[in-house]
Design an enzyme around this catalytic site. Structure first.
Site, short mmCIF file in Angstrom:
data_model
loop_
_atom_site.label_atom_id
_atom_site.label_comp_id
_atom_site.label_asym_id
_atom_site.label_seq_id
_atom_site.Cartn_x
_atom_site.Cartn_y
_atom_site.Cartn_z
N ARG A 161 0.85 -1.31 0.12
CA ARG A 161 0.03 -0.07 -0.04
C ARG A 161 0.96 1.25 -0.05
O ARG A 161 1.98 1.26 0.38
CB ARG A 161 -0.81 -0.08 0.98
CG ARG A 161 -1.81 -1.22 1.28
CD ARG A 161 -2.67 -1.18 2.52
NE ARG A 161 -3.60 -2.24 2.80
CZ ARG A 161 -3.32 -3.45 3.32
NH1 ARG A 161 -2.14 -3.57 3.93
NH2 ARG A 161 -4.03 -4.27 3.32
N LYS A 187 -2.60 -2.76 7.66
CA LYS A 187 -3.82 -2.46 8.41
C LYS A 187 -4.13 -3.30 9.59
O LYS A 187 -3.90 -4.53 9.35
CB LYS A 187 -5.09 -2.55 7.29
CG LYS A 187 -4.98 -1.48 6.40
CD LYS A 187 -6.29 -1.67 5.50
CE LYS A 187 -6.60 -0.37 4.51
NZ LYS A 187 -7.77 -0.58 3.56
N HIS A 262 -2.48 2.57 -6.01
CA HIS A 262 -3.17 1.63 -5.71
C HIS A 262 -3.30 0.58 -7.06
O HIS A 262 -3.42 -0.68 -6.72
CB HIS A 262 -4.49 1.64 -5.17
CG HIS A 262 -5.18 0.37 -4.55
ND1 HIS A 262 -4.84 -0.31 -3.36
CD2 HIS A 262 -6.03 -0.46 -5.22
CE1 HIS A 262 -5.47 -1.36 -2.86
NE2 HIS A 262 -6.33 -1.56 -4.06
N ARG A 265 -0.52 -1.88 -7.26
CA ARG A 265 -0.71 -3.19 -6.16
C ARG A 265 -1.49 -4.09 -6.94
O ARG A 265 -1.56 -5.10 -7.08
CB ARG A 265 -1.20 -2.57 -5.02
CG ARG A 265 -1.87 -3.58 -3.96
CD ARG A 265 -2.22 -2.66 -2.68
NE ARG A 265 -2.81 -3.58 -1.61
CZ ARG A 265 -2.38 -4.26 -0.68
NH1 ARG A 265 -1.20 -4.45 -0.68
NH2 ARG A 265 -3.25 -4.99 0.18
N HIS A 288 -4.12 -9.26 3.24
CA HIS A 288 -5.55 -9.42 3.31
C HIS A 288 -5.98 -10.44 4.39
O HIS A 288 -5.34 -11.55 4.71
CB HIS A 288 -6.29 -9.72 2.19
CG HIS A 288 -6.28 -8.79 1.05
ND1 HIS A 288 -6.49 -9.04 -0.20
CD2 HIS A 288 -6.03 -7.33 1.28
CE1 HIS A 288 -6.34 -7.74 -0.95
NE2 HIS A 288 -6.19 -6.85 -0.04
N TYR A 297 -9.08 -9.33 -7.22
CA TYR A 297 -7.81 -9.29 -8.00
C TYR A 297 -7.45 -10.26 -8.93
O TYR A 297 -6.83 -10.39 -9.63
CB TYR A 297 -6.48 -9.12 -7.23
CG TYR A 297 -6.55 -7.87 -6.50
CD1 TYR A 297 -6.11 -6.56 -6.73
CD2 TYR A 297 -6.88 -8.03 -4.80
CE1 TYR A 297 -6.24 -5.47 -6.03
CE2 TYR A 297 -7.01 -6.79 -3.92
CZ TYR A 297 -6.63 -5.63 -4.51
OH TYR A 297 -6.35 -4.62 -3.78
#
Length: 338
Positions: A161, A187, A262, A265, A288, A297
């Site tokens: 990110r 995150k 992004h 990514r 994730h 994705y």
């Protein structure tokens, strides 16, 4: 237990925005989105003649939500996707309020009955490796340009990110290991390790030794502010990418009109999946917590689809003679001919 008739809608907003979301590891962009949604809901209440400070949860009904969504579309000219996003944020806020007062669970249940707008899921733009190279090559051959090239290369090759890259410190880079890597805190305060492959370790080591060490910066990518090094901002990275992409587009007009961090990514994740990396490994690389998040994705290439279709078609069926072979009379009859 508090009676919902005595609980005002915005009683918990400051705790939600200033404490809860940050403790849950939500990004500043996510927090800003929630703040915007609650602020816009306040504006709607005032536009309909209500005082937002005295608006109670007991006044919040299914019709309230639908009227708010309709106002977003008609008065604010918001897209259906944006309206759905606002609805999602309201659900998130009220879900938090239930943890503070279980009597509000009925309000949350009502809100979940509101159906979002049906939207067409658009295929998001992504970049080929050739387009990424063009964008990198469009950076100037200067000291700053060398940094910018490395930023874009790392955004793509590591699929991090932009906030993670902007906050990357020298202490989180391990270039002398047998297999060089970087350590990130993403995150939700989750740590993950990302291997550095190709010529990235060498380029990164040269950049640190020739530039970062003499700046006194603890961050890999920095800017000087009042004579002191600070980590580069996500906005600065975006502006740099826009300039480079605009130049590259003069060579390849198929590069999307808007290129943002992004996108690198997403492009890398898609490329890895299309080249055989299993979805679980892609998910781990991206950081994730839910595999479903990674599925957006997982876009199969035309070649993948064709290959799998051919695998599912028995070769004997492909080579079999047509059923009408030698049956000219029946074939003519099928077409109404003699």
């Amino acid at each position: 237990m508090t009676n919902t008739r005595k609980t005002y809608f915005f009683d918990y907003s400051i705790m939600f925005l200033q404490n809860y979301l940050s403790k849950r590891g939500r990004s500043i962009h996510t927090i800003s989105s929630y703040r915007d949604t609650l602020s816009i809901f306040k504006d709607w209440l005032e536009a309909t003649g209500k005082n937002f400070t005295t608006f109670k949860f007991s006044e919040f009904t299914v019709d309230t939500a639908y009227n708010f969504l309709e106002w977003l579309k008609s008065d604010r000219k918001n897209s259906e996707e944006t309206c759905n996003h606002r609805l999602h944020d309201l659900c998130g806020y009220i879900d938090y309020c239930v943890t503070q007062d279980v009597a509000l669970a009925s309000v949350y249940t009502l809100l979940k009955r509101v159906k979002p707008y049906k939207t067409v899921k658009k295929i998001k733009d992504w970049l080929t490796s050739e387009q990424v190279k063009l964008i990198i090559d469009s950076c100037p051959n200067t000291k700053k340009g060398k940094r910018d090239k490395l930023i874009i290369l790392m955004l793509y090759e590591t699929a991090v990110r932009v906030s993670e890259l902007a906050n990357l410190c020298i202490s989180n880079v391990y270039l002398d290991d047998e297999f060089p890597f970087i350590q990130l805190v993403g995150k939700g305060k989750k740590e993950r390790t990302i291997p550095l492959i190709g010529n990235i370790p060498m380029l990164l080591k040269d950049y640190i030794n020739e530039d970062v060490k003499y700046s006194g910066s603890e961050y890999i990518f920095y800017t000087m502010h009042n004579g002191k090094p600070e980590h580069i901002s996500s906005r600065s990275i975006q502006e740099m990418i826009t300039r480079s992409a605009d130049k590259a587009r003069l060579i390849d007009s198929s590069i999307p009109d808007r290129v943002y961090p992004h996108m690198f990514r997403r492009s890398k994740a898609t490329s890895l999946y299309q080249n055989g990396m299993v979805l679980e490994q892609v998910s781990s690389l991206l950081g994730h917590s839910q595999l479903e998040t990674t599925r957006i994705y997982a876009k199969a290439s035309i070649a993948q689809i064709r290959e799998n279709m051919e695998k599912a078609t028995p070769q004997k069926d492909i080579e079999a003679e047509p059923l009408w072979q030698g049956k000219t009379k029946d074939l003519n009859k099928l077409y109404g001919l003699r």
